[in-house]
Structure formats: C-alpha cells, structure tokens
Design a protein around this motif. Structure first.
Motif, PDB file in Angstrom:
ATOM      1  N   ILE A  67       0.845  -1.188   0.000  1.00  0.00           N
ATOM      2  CA  ILE A  67       0.000   0.000   0.000  1.00  0.00           C
ATOM      3  C   ILE A  67       0.879   1.236   0.000  1.00  0.00           C
ATOM      4  O   ILE A  67       1.859   1.301   0.743  1.00  0.00           O
ATOM      5  CB  ILE A  67      -0.921   0.017   1.235  1.00  0.00           C
ATOM      6  CG1 ILE A  67      -1.887  -1.158   1.142  1.00  0.00           C
ATOM      7  CG2 ILE A  67      -1.700   1.308   1.350  1.00  0.00           C
ATOM      8  CD1 ILE A  67      -1.954  -1.955   2.367  1.00  0.00           C
ATOM      9  N   LYS A  68       0.530   2.211  -0.815  1.00  0.00           N
ATOM     10  CA  LYS A  68       1.223   3.491  -0.840  1.00  0.00           C
ATOM     11  C   LYS A  68       0.595   4.390   0.232  1.00  0.00           C
ATOM     12  O   LYS A  68      -0.622   4.561   0.254  1.00  0.00           O
ATOM     13  CB  LYS A  68       1.064   4.122  -2.223  1.00  0.00           C
ATOM     14  CG  LYS A  68       1.864   5.342  -2.431  1.00  0.00           C
ATOM     15  CD  LYS A  68       3.123   5.005  -3.152  1.00  0.00           C
ATOM     16  CE  LYS A  68       3.764   6.298  -3.614  1.00  0.00           C
ATOM     17  NZ  LYS A  68       5.140   6.149  -3.856  1.00  0.00           N
ATOM     18  N   THR A  69       1.410   4.931   1.123  1.00  0.00           N
ATOM     19  CA  THR A  69       0.880   5.765   2.208  1.00  0.00           C
ATOM     20  C   THR A  69       1.021   7.244   1.889  1.00  0.00           C
ATOM     21  O   THR A  69       1.778   7.635   1.008  1.00  0.00           O
ATOM     22  CB  THR A  69       1.625   5.490   3.534  1.00  0.00           C
ATOM     23  OG1 THR A  69       2.983   5.891   3.399  1.00  0.00           O
ATOM     24  CG2 THR A  69       1.535   4.044   3.919  1.00  0.00           C
ATOM     25  N   LYS A  70       0.299   8.034   2.655  1.00  0.00           N
ATOM     26  CA  LYS A  70       0.407   9.487   2.608  1.00  0.00           C
ATOM     27  C   LYS A  70       0.796   9.951   4.011  1.00  0.00           C
ATOM     28  O   LYS A  70       0.684   9.199   4.980  1.00  0.00           O
ATOM     29  CB  LYS A  70      -0.909  10.110   2.175  1.00  0.00           C
ATOM     30  CG  LYS A  70      -2.047   9.797   3.127  1.00  0.00           C
ATOM     31  CD  LYS A  70      -3.352  10.361   2.652  1.00  0.00           C
ATOM     32  CE  LYS A  70      -4.403  10.004   3.694  1.00  0.00           C
ATOM     33  NZ  LYS A  70      -5.731  10.292   3.306  1.00  0.00           N
ATOM     34  N   ILE A  71       1.228  11.163   4.129  1.00  0.00           N
ATOM     35  CA  ILE A  71       1.559  11.716   5.441  1.00  0.00           C
ATOM     36  C   ILE A  71       0.259  11.947   6.200  1.00  0.00           C
ATOM     37  O   ILE A  71      -0.707  12.471   5.659  1.00  0.00           O
ATOM     38  CB  ILE A  71       2.356  13.026   5.299  1.00  0.00           C
ATOM     39  CG1 ILE A  71       3.710  12.733   4.643  1.00  0.00           C
ATOM     40  CG2 ILE A  71       2.540  13.698   6.658  1.00  0.00           C
ATOM     41  CD1 ILE A  71       4.524  13.954   4.334  1.00  0.00           C
ATOM     42  N   GLY A  72       0.226  11.508   7.458  1.00  0.00           N
ATOM     43  CA  GLY A  72      -0.978  11.652   8.269  1.00  0.00           C
ATOM     44  C   GLY A  72      -1.690  10.327   8.426  1.00  0.00           C
ATOM     45  O   GLY A  72      -1.090   9.263   8.395  1.00  0.00           O
TER      46      GLY A  72
END
Length: 106
Positions: A67-72
């Motif tokens: 899974i590609k994550t984002k900040i937060g």
C-alpha cells in the motif's frame, strides 16, 4: 573547541534520528471483532510503500498487500473473504519498522 563541535554535531544527528524514528503509529482496527469487513488505520510521517500482512495464530501468512501511504492518517479497508472465524495478527511494515496487533473475525 573540537569537543564542543563534536558534541554539537552529535546532538544534531541524534535529534534527526529520533525525530524520524516513529514512522508508523496509532495502529488500530475498527470494528474489532468484525464479521465481513473492518478498517485498519494508522498514522505515518512519511510517504512510502508499506506492506499489510495478516497471519493466522500458527504464523502462516494468509493475506499480503503493498500500500502506498500518505503523510498523516491512512485507512485500509480489509474484507474477510474466505478467512475462517478466529483471531489473526495483522502487521504494517515499512523499511524501518514493523507494527503488529490482532483482530478477531466472528
């Protein structure tokens, strides 16, 4: 003078390392226990690719997804599909850290 410079450099490097240490935190699942699906949530301070692993109580991997994550805050929907009722261990893993918890399928 050299000791002061080395000490200042050490403090600077230690601050950078410690500030980047917590890359995955607040891992949780809701609802837990669940019958059909649940949401796995966690916070991260970097954009990266993580691996979601789900293992049965014997340690056999029964689900794996990148899974590609984002900040937060990040939320991953998880569907039981053909998994039997029981307790499972789920892990979020990136290059630096592995965080694991458990959930129950009713």
């Amino acid at each position: 003078m050299i000791k002061k410079t080395l000490f200042t450099l050490f403090l600077f490097v230690a601050t950078i390392v410690l500030s980047q240490e917590k890359t995955i935190e607040n891992l949780s699942t809701a609802p837990n226990p669940f019958k059909q699906n649940t949401n796995i949530s966690f916070k991260t301070n970097t954009v990266s690719t993580v691996t979601l692993l789900v293992k049965n109580v014997l340690g056999k991997t029964v689900f794996k997804k990148k899974i590609k994550t984002k900040i937060g805050k990040n939320t991953i929907p998880f569907f039981k599909d053909d998994l039997a009722t029981g307790m499972y261990i789920y892990s979020i893993q990136n290059v630096e850290k592995i965080v694991s918890k458990r959930f129950v399928i009713q």
